[in-house]
Design a protein around this motif. Structure first.
Motif: not given
Length: 256
Positions: A110-112, A120-123, A185-188
């Protein structure tokens, strides 16, 4: 930028007028933020999409309450490579919100969401779907807006290849996992600034004339107060909206 695909009757721009004559947000969103000079969109050459010059939104645009930011994102454009999508449906997630990932505090995952607004916050959801969120408010607050659905503007072939689905109907992009997949997209991509040129960008777009609001989707684990909160927003009249649609209604509807 490759030449965009020609529209069919389903491949339409979700908003056909940039004018805005009144505030269409809910009673909980009863004011528009006053932008400072630094939040003015940054001019840049636009893609060959018939949209004219597209502009990236300045970082100050994002640094407001998620509940204010969410309806302002409707009609804006997301761009990555040759793909341009228009945002048609979003959900707001706020601090002290029992449905927000920020309720867990700062963790590796959750840091992002505690980063500065405009990132962006991608999970990964259920081990399958990449969910794109736009971080809202100031750094450390822990708030974001989930991008639930979009309409394709250009790069249809790329979208179809990434989705593994050859169609131009709303099923292609009506759902947050579909949006993440269409953008590749990826979490990166978490922590990526959407206000900077290159990579994944948020571009200015026409404000919808009318919107719909309703409770958010799939948050039965949250408190009753937050389950029923009308923090889901969509462009009225757009077919590019995810299910359930029957929980959405105009902001002034008595059901809210």
């Amino acid at each position: 930028m490759t030449k965009p695909q020609r529209s069919s009757k389903h491949l339409i721009t979700a908003v056909n007028s940039p004018r805005s004559t009144r505030d269409h947000s809910t009673a909980a969103v009863n004011r528009r933020p006053i932008r400072s000079k630094s939040s003015k969109p940054e001019a840049r050459p636009g893609p060959e999409s018939g949209l004219g010059d597209l502009r990236t939104m300045g970082r100050d645009f994002f640094q407001i309450d998620a509940l204010e930011l969410a309806p302002l994102l409707l009609g804006k454009f997301l761009r990555r490579d040759d793909v341009v999508l228009q945002i048609t449906e979003v959900e707001a997630y706020r601090p002290n919100d029992s449905a927000c990932h920020g309720r867990f505090g700062i963790t590796a995952r959750t840091a992002p969401v505690f980063g500065p607004g405009g990132h962006a916050y991608v999970y990964l959801c259920y081990g399958l779907h990449m969910m794109l969120n736009i971080v809202a408010d100031k750094e450390g607050v822990g708030a974001a807006v989930l991008i639930r659905s979009c309409a394709p503007v250009s790069g249809l072939k790329t979208i179809q290849q990434r989705r593994g689905q050859v169609t131009d109907k709303p099923v292609l992009l009506a759902g947050p996992g579909k949006v993440g997949q269409a953008l590749g997209l990826t979490t990166e991509w978490s922590n990526h600034p959407l206000y900077e040129l290159g990579g994944l960008e948020l571009l200015d777009g026409p404000q919808p004339e009318n919107i719909l609001v309703g409770p958010r989707v799939g948050i039965e684990y949250a408190s009753a107060e937050h389950v029923s909160a009308p923090w889901r927003f969509a462009i009225a009249g757009s077919p590019w909206i995810s299910a359930p649609k029957n929980t959405l209604c105009p902001p002034d509807d008595k059901k809210l």
